[in-house]
Design an enzyme around this catalytic site. Sequence first.
Site, PDB file in Angstrom:
ATOM      1  N   TYR A  17       0.850  -1.199   0.000  1.00  0.00           N
ATOM      2  CA  TYR A  17       0.000   0.000   0.000  1.00  0.00           C
ATOM      3  C   TYR A  17       0.884   1.246   0.000  1.00  0.00           C
ATOM      4  O   TYR A  17       1.847   1.318   0.760  1.00  0.00           O
ATOM      5  CB  TYR A  17      -0.910   0.028   1.231  1.00  0.00           C
ATOM      6  CG  TYR A  17      -2.354  -0.135   0.848  1.00  0.00           C
ATOM      7  CD1 TYR A  17      -2.931   0.749  -0.058  1.00  0.00           C
ATOM      8  CD2 TYR A  17      -3.127  -1.177   1.343  1.00  0.00           C
ATOM      9  CE1 TYR A  17      -4.251   0.604  -0.458  1.00  0.00           C
ATOM     10  CE2 TYR A  17      -4.447  -1.330   0.950  1.00  0.00           C
ATOM     11  CZ  TYR A  17      -5.004  -0.433   0.055  1.00  0.00           C
ATOM     12  OH  TYR A  17      -6.294  -0.582  -0.337  1.00  0.00           O
ATOM     13  N   GLU A  72      -0.553   4.785  -0.559  1.00  0.00           N
ATOM     14  CA  GLU A  72      -1.378   5.982  -0.839  1.00  0.00           C
ATOM     15  C   GLU A  72      -0.549   7.243  -0.638  1.00  0.00           C
ATOM     16  O   GLU A  72       0.199   7.364   0.340  1.00  0.00           O
ATOM     17  CB  GLU A  72      -2.596   6.002   0.085  1.00  0.00           C
ATOM     18  CG  GLU A  72      -3.722   5.155  -0.482  1.00  0.00           C
ATOM     19  CD  GLU A  72      -4.833   4.902   0.501  1.00  0.00           C
ATOM     20  OE1 GLU A  72      -4.643   4.058   1.388  1.00  0.00           O
ATOM     21  OE2 GLU A  72      -5.881   5.545   0.368  1.00  0.00           O
ATOM     22  N   ASP A 106      -6.351  13.594 -25.311  1.00  0.00           N
ATOM     23  CA  ASP A 106      -6.325  12.192 -24.881  1.00  0.00           C
ATOM     24  C   ASP A 106      -5.660  11.417 -26.014  1.00  0.00           C
ATOM     25  O   ASP A 106      -6.267  11.165 -27.055  1.00  0.00           O
ATOM     26  CB  ASP A 106      -7.755  11.712 -24.642  1.00  0.00           C
ATOM     27  CG  ASP A 106      -7.825  10.226 -24.277  1.00  0.00           C
ATOM     28  OD1 ASP A 106      -6.821   9.510 -24.432  1.00  0.00           O
ATOM     29  OD2 ASP A 106      -8.908   9.780 -23.849  1.00  0.00           O
ATOM     30  N   THR A 153      -3.378   6.157 -22.136  1.00  0.00           N
ATOM     31  CA  THR A 153      -3.240   4.821 -21.569  1.00  0.00           C
ATOM     32  C   THR A 153      -1.826   4.346 -21.893  1.00  0.00           C
ATOM     33  O   THR A 153      -1.133   4.933 -22.744  1.00  0.00           O
ATOM     34  CB  THR A 153      -4.261   3.833 -22.162  1.00  0.00           C
ATOM     35  OG1 THR A 153      -4.194   3.906 -23.578  1.00  0.00           O
ATOM     36  CG2 THR A 153      -5.667   4.134 -21.693  1.00  0.00           C
ATOM     37  N   LYS A 194      -1.615   0.527 -25.213  1.00  0.00           N
ATOM     38  CA  LYS A 194      -1.995   0.402 -26.631  1.00  0.00           C
ATOM     39  C   LYS A 194      -0.710   0.448 -27.463  1.00  0.00           C
ATOM     40  O   LYS A 194       0.094  -0.469 -27.380  1.00  0.00           O
ATOM     41  CB  LYS A 194      -3.011   1.491 -26.985  1.00  0.00           C
ATOM     42  CG  LYS A 194      -4.325   1.326 -26.195  1.00  0.00           C
ATOM     43  CD  LYS A 194      -5.378   2.313 -26.607  1.00  0.00           C
ATOM     44  CE  LYS A 194      -6.703   2.052 -25.918  1.00  0.00           C
ATOM     45  NZ  LYS A 194      -6.911   2.876 -24.721  1.00  0.00           N
ATOM     46  N   ARG A 199      -1.680  -2.438 -18.636  1.00  0.00           N
ATOM     47  CA  ARG A 199      -2.963  -1.743 -18.627  1.00  0.00           C
ATOM     48  C   ARG A 199      -2.915  -0.626 -17.576  1.00  0.00           C
ATOM     49  O   ARG A 199      -2.647  -0.889 -16.398  1.00  0.00           O
ATOM     50  CB  ARG A 199      -4.020  -2.772 -18.246  1.00  0.00           C
ATOM     51  CG  ARG A 199      -5.378  -2.591 -18.797  1.00  0.00           C
ATOM     52  CD  ARG A 199      -6.061  -3.926 -18.934  1.00  0.00           C
ATOM     53  NE  ARG A 199      -5.823  -4.411 -20.284  1.00  0.00           N
ATOM     54  CZ  ARG A 199      -6.461  -3.952 -21.352  1.00  0.00           C
ATOM     55  NH1 ARG A 199      -7.384  -3.019 -21.244  1.00  0.00           N
ATOM     56  NH2 ARG A 199      -6.189  -4.431 -22.549  1.00  0.00           N
TER      57      ARG A 199
END
Length: 410
Positions: free
Chosen positions: A46, A48, A192, A218, A221, A227
């Site tokens: 974790y 954060e 984008d 992203t 691609k 991903r």
Amino acid sequence: MKDKVIFDVIGKETKRESSVIELIASENYVSSEVLVAQGSILTNKYAEGYPRKRYYGGCEFVDEIENIAIERAKSLFGVQFVNVQPHSGSSANLSVYLSLLKIGDKILGMDLSSGGHLTHGSNVNFSGQLFKFFSYGVDRNTGYINYDDVQKIASKVRPKMIVCGSSAYSRLIDFERFRSIADSVGAILMADISHISGLVVAGEHPSPIEFAHVVTTTTHKTLRGPRGAIIMTNDHNIFEKIQKGVFPLTQGGPLMHIIAAKAVAFYEASFPQFKIYQKNIVINAKALASALIARGFEVLTNGTDNHMFVVNLLKKGISGKAFQDLLDSCFIAVSRSAIPNDPKPPYISSGMRIGTPAITSRNMSEREMEQIADFISSIYLYRHDNTKLDSIRKEVLTFISKFPIPKSYV
Ligand code: DSN
């Protein structure tokens, strides 16, 4: 004891991926190093917050990883500030909208059936439900974005933000023109570049970095990473808002294993081979579009400048869904796509989007594009003849077996 059920299915998917001609424009094959990083023990952690400002202890190594990912992305895209935490393109876009706008603000984005994305204002998506979206499309005659029309809509609507970039538009995007339209109405410009970011890194598509206030992409691609997504800007004030907009506004703990895998992908994209790969993607897309046109298929805008194109199936008497299913049954994967002013609903649609990033990763070249066009054309021609389709299926399997999926690219 091993979970045989799930690993058996993963085994089947492994076989499927190696035995289909993958023409889905948004898919690719990651290297084994990207796979190892994203399957690593970093998933246990974790973290954060951001490097050196975490809400958990024991973050010294994940800090190092996140900083490396940020530095690599900065150098790859030539940008000053990067947030590498977004879990997906959708969450990146959500973070940008919520960081820089108020709910209900007006945004101008590309219409879904002209090639826009769900998060660019679709009314079944958070974007269309939280913000007042208006849309621009493509020119009815040419299929290209008509920038004079975009300017007219922007002047009338006076949006707070303009979103450019697409999921199914095959021509170069003029980011400079978009910026001048945005400036003329005092709007923020968001680009984008999820589909084309690999091309941008390699100089195969102009970069939006100097023109857009904020850029999302992203990483899975054309960029050929895991991903996920990143957000980039050269504006310090915008970056401070984006940082808070990702965490804590829209996301909790970052996926440190995915951030490590993003860093590996950025490393791979920094090699000269990556530039050659992106160049070949475009060469192959142009060749495949021409080969299909030569076999009687109508391609929107008559070709492509990037990694993909959309085939208009209206005159072929077959829907996008039916053709996609037919090709799937013959080991060719495509994604159906809406076309501008599509008479069919999006689930059925009248178009087929074809992209070359994955097959180019498998080292196919222009010669193979002719062969793939032959397969597609014969499958369409013999769609009611199962015996003939069976023999094409065998040919496709023999063909694809000659192009193994690479395990590494550098
Ligand atoms: N679903 C992706 C695509 O196929 O283009 C975009 O998010």
